[in-house]
Design a protein around this motif. Sequence first.
Motif, PDB file in Angstrom:
ATOM      1  N   VAL A   4     -51.678  18.268  37.840  1.00 28.55           N
ATOM      2  CA  VAL A   4     -50.469  18.581  37.065  1.00 28.55           C
ATOM      3  C   VAL A   4     -49.356  19.063  37.983  1.00 28.55           C
ATOM      4  CG1 VAL A   4     -49.509  20.168  35.359  1.00 28.55           C
ATOM      5  CG2 VAL A   4     -51.658  19.010  34.895  1.00 28.55           C
ATOM      6  N   LEU A   5     -49.681  19.972  38.889  1.00 28.62           N
ATOM      7  CA  LEU A   5     -48.663  20.485  39.812  1.00 28.62           C
ATOM      8  C   LEU A   5     -48.155  19.388  40.744  1.00 28.62           C
ATOM      9  CD1 LEU A   5     -50.136  23.984  40.709  1.00 28.62           C
ATOM     10  CD2 LEU A   5     -48.205  23.463  39.208  1.00 28.62           C
ATOM     11  N   ALA A   6     -49.052  18.537  41.204  1.00 29.28           N
ATOM     12  CA  ALA A   6     -48.643  17.444  42.084  1.00 29.28           C
ATOM     13  C   ALA A   6     -47.761  16.445  41.342  1.00 29.28           C
ATOM     14  CB  ALA A   6     -49.865  16.747  42.661  1.00 29.28           C
ATOM     15  N   THR A   7     -48.021  16.237  40.063  1.00 30.49           N
ATOM     16  CA  THR A   7     -47.184  15.333  39.279  1.00 30.49           C
ATOM     17  C   THR A   7     -45.803  15.933  39.057  1.00 30.49           C
ATOM     18  OG1 THR A   7     -49.126  14.426  38.161  1.00 30.49           O
ATOM     19  CG2 THR A   7     -47.008  14.100  37.093  1.00 30.49           C
ATOM     20  N   LEU A   8     -45.748  17.213  38.783  1.00 31.80           N
ATOM     21  CA  LEU A   8     -44.461  17.866  38.544  1.00 31.80           C
ATOM     22  C   LEU A   8     -43.618  17.974  39.809  1.00 31.80           C
ATOM     23  CD1 LEU A   8     -45.538  20.727  36.137  1.00 31.80           C
ATOM     24  CD2 LEU A   8     -44.345  18.614  35.549  1.00 31.80           C
ATOM     25  N   PHE A   9     -44.250  18.339  40.910  1.00 28.61           N
ATOM     26  CA  PHE A   9     -43.504  18.571  42.140  1.00 28.61           C
ATOM     27  C   PHE A   9     -43.478  17.369  43.075  1.00 28.61           C
ATOM     28  CE2 PHE A   9     -44.813  22.945  40.930  1.00 28.61           C
ATOM     29  CZ  PHE A   9     -43.547  23.409  40.652  1.00 28.61           C
ATOM     30  N   GLY A  10     -44.266  16.359  42.792  1.00 28.76           N
ATOM     31  CA  GLY A  10     -44.313  15.171  43.641  1.00 28.76           C
ATOM     32  C   GLY A  10     -43.613  13.988  43.011  1.00 28.76           C
ATOM     33  N   PHE A  11     -42.786  14.255  41.999  1.00 31.49           N
ATOM     34  CA  PHE A  11     -41.990  13.218  41.341  1.00 31.49           C
ATOM     35  C   PHE A  11     -42.846  12.102  40.749  1.00 31.49           C
ATOM     36  CE2 PHE A  11     -39.272  15.075  44.663  1.00 31.49           C
ATOM     37  CZ  PHE A  11     -38.336  15.679  43.839  1.00 31.49           C
ATOM     38  N   GLY A  12     -44.021  12.448  40.260  1.00 28.86           N
ATOM     39  CA  GLY A  12     -44.852  11.484  39.546  1.00 28.86           C
ATOM     40  C   GLY A  12     -45.792  10.671  40.403  1.00 28.86           C
ATOM     41  N   SER A  13     -45.802  10.908  41.706  1.00 28.46           N
ATOM     42  CA  SER A  13     -46.682  10.121  42.565  1.00 28.46           C
ATOM     43  C   SER A  13     -48.155  10.391  42.253  1.00 28.46           C
ATOM     44  CB  SER A  13     -46.394  10.393  44.035  1.00 28.46           C
ATOM     45  OG  SER A  13     -46.575  11.759  44.334  1.00 28.46           O
ATOM     46  N   ALA A  14     -48.495  11.604  41.871  1.00 29.48           N
ATOM     47  CA  ALA A  14     -49.874  11.914  41.515  1.00 29.48           C
ATOM     48  C   ALA A  14     -50.279  11.191  40.237  1.00 29.48           C
ATOM     49  CB  ALA A  14     -50.069  13.414  41.355  1.00 29.48           C
ATOM     50  N   LEU A  15     -49.336  10.965  39.356  1.00 24.21           N
ATOM     51  CA  LEU A  15     -49.622  10.213  38.140  1.00 24.21           C
ATOM     52  C   LEU A  15     -49.994   8.771  38.478  1.00 24.21           C
ATOM     53  CD1 LEU A  15     -49.710  10.302  35.054  1.00 24.21           C
ATOM     54  CD2 LEU A  15     -47.317   9.641  35.066  1.00 24.21           C
ATOM     55  N   LEU A  16     -49.300   8.194  39.435  1.00 18.53           N
ATOM     56  CA  LEU A  16     -49.632   6.843  39.882  1.00 18.53           C
ATOM     57  C   LEU A  16     -51.012   6.797  40.534  1.00 18.53           C
ATOM     58  CD1 LEU A  16     -46.220   5.722  41.369  1.00 18.53           C
ATOM     59  CD2 LEU A  16     -47.249   4.991  39.222  1.00 18.53           C
ATOM     60  N   ILE A  17     -51.338   7.820  41.301  1.00 18.57           N
ATOM     61  CA  ILE A  17     -52.663   7.907  41.925  1.00 18.57           C
ATOM     62  C   ILE A  17     -53.737   8.053  40.851  1.00 18.57           C
ATOM     63  CG2 ILE A  17     -54.134   9.350  43.390  1.00 18.57           C
ATOM     64  CD1 ILE A  17     -51.567   9.943  45.031  1.00 18.57           C
ATOM     65  N   TYR A  18     -53.468   8.859  39.830  1.00 22.23           N
ATOM     66  CA  TYR A  18     -54.421   9.043  38.732  1.00 22.23           C
ATOM     67  C   TYR A  18     -54.691   7.722  38.019  1.00 22.23           C
ATOM     68  CZ  TYR A  18     -56.665  11.125  34.671  1.00 22.23           C
ATOM     69  OH  TYR A  18     -57.565  11.452  33.698  1.00 22.23           O
ATOM     70  N   VAL A  19     -53.632   6.979  37.723  1.00 26.60           N
ATOM     71  CA  VAL A  19     -53.785   5.692  37.032  1.00 26.60           C
ATOM     72  C   VAL A  19     -54.538   4.713  37.926  1.00 26.60           C
ATOM     73  CG1 VAL A  19     -52.520   3.714  36.124  1.00 26.60           C
ATOM     74  CG2 VAL A  19     -51.794   6.019  35.553  1.00 26.60           C
ATOM     75  N   ALA A  20     -54.210   4.692  39.211  1.00 28.43           N
ATOM     76  CA  ALA A  20     -54.907   3.795  40.131  1.00 28.43           C
ATOM     77  C   ALA A  20     -56.390   4.120  40.202  1.00 28.43           C
ATOM     78  CB  ALA A  20     -54.274   3.869  41.511  1.00 28.43           C
ATOM     79  N   LEU A  21     -56.716   5.399  40.305  1.00 24.99           N
ATOM     80  CA  LEU A  21     -58.127   5.793  40.333  1.00 24.99           C
ATOM     81  C   LEU A  21     -58.818   5.460  39.028  1.00 24.99           C
ATOM     82  CD1 LEU A  21     -57.972   9.238  42.171  1.00 24.99           C
ATOM     83  CD2 LEU A  21     -58.983   7.113  43.013  1.00 24.99           C
ATOM     84  N   GLY A  22     -58.122   5.632  37.913  1.00 22.61           N
ATOM     85  CA  GLY A  22     -58.710   5.296  36.621  1.00 22.61           C
ATOM     86  C   GLY A  22     -59.026   3.823  36.489  1.00 22.61           C
ATOM     87  N   LEU A  23     -58.213   2.986  37.101  1.00 21.76           N
ATOM     88  CA  LEU A  23     -58.438   1.541  37.040  1.00 21.76           C
ATOM     89  C   LEU A  23     -59.465   1.060  38.078  1.00 21.76           C
ATOM     90  CD1 LEU A  23     -54.762   0.342  36.558  1.00 21.76           C
ATOM     91  CD2 LEU A  23     -56.575   0.434  34.831  1.00 21.76           C
ATOM     92  N   ILE A  24     -59.514   1.728  39.223  1.00 23.49           N
ATOM     93  CA  ILE A  24     -60.377   1.277  40.314  1.00 23.49           C
ATOM     94  C   ILE A  24     -61.810   1.778  40.179  1.00 23.49           C
ATOM     95  CG2 ILE A  24     -60.790   1.490  42.794  1.00 23.49           C
ATOM     96  CD1 ILE A  24     -57.748   1.526  43.137  1.00 23.49           C
ATOM     97  N   LEU A  25     -61.958   3.041  39.825  1.00 25.68           N
ATOM     98  CA  LEU A  25     -63.295   3.644  39.818  1.00 25.68           C
ATOM     99  C   LEU A  25     -64.169   3.052  38.720  1.00 25.68           C
ATOM    100  CD1 LEU A  25     -62.518   7.382  40.516  1.00 25.68           C
ATOM    101  CD2 LEU A  25     -63.313   5.647  42.100  1.00 25.68           C
ATOM    102  N   ASP A  26     -65.430   3.154  38.953  1.00 25.46           N
ATOM    103  CA  ASP A  26     -66.432   2.590  38.065  1.00 25.46           C
ATOM    104  C   ASP A  26     -66.709   3.494  36.904  1.00 25.46           C
ATOM    105  OD1 ASP A  26     -68.162   0.637  37.333  1.00 25.46           O
ATOM    106  OD2 ASP A  26     -69.689   1.159  38.786  1.00 25.46           O
TER     107      ASP A  26
END
Length: 58
Positions: free
Chosen positions: A36-58
């Motif tokens: 949450v903090l990384a999404t707020l202070f990282g301009f949403g880049s952590a949200l993109l990482i979260y979505v990528a991990l959600g799609l990639i991981l098994d």
Amino acid sequence: MTKLMLDRANKKIWGVCSGLAKWTGMDVTVIRVIFVLATLFGFGSALLIYVALGLILD
């Protein structure tokens, strides 16, 4: 260490944070707060990482 996987039993959205917590041995609340903090202070880049991990991981 175990394999990095989604944790569907302890999930809120996709289970990415709980899977990362299980993989690293950290508390799931700490991982969620970091995302949450990384999404707020990282301009949403952590949200993109979260979505990528959600799609990639098994």
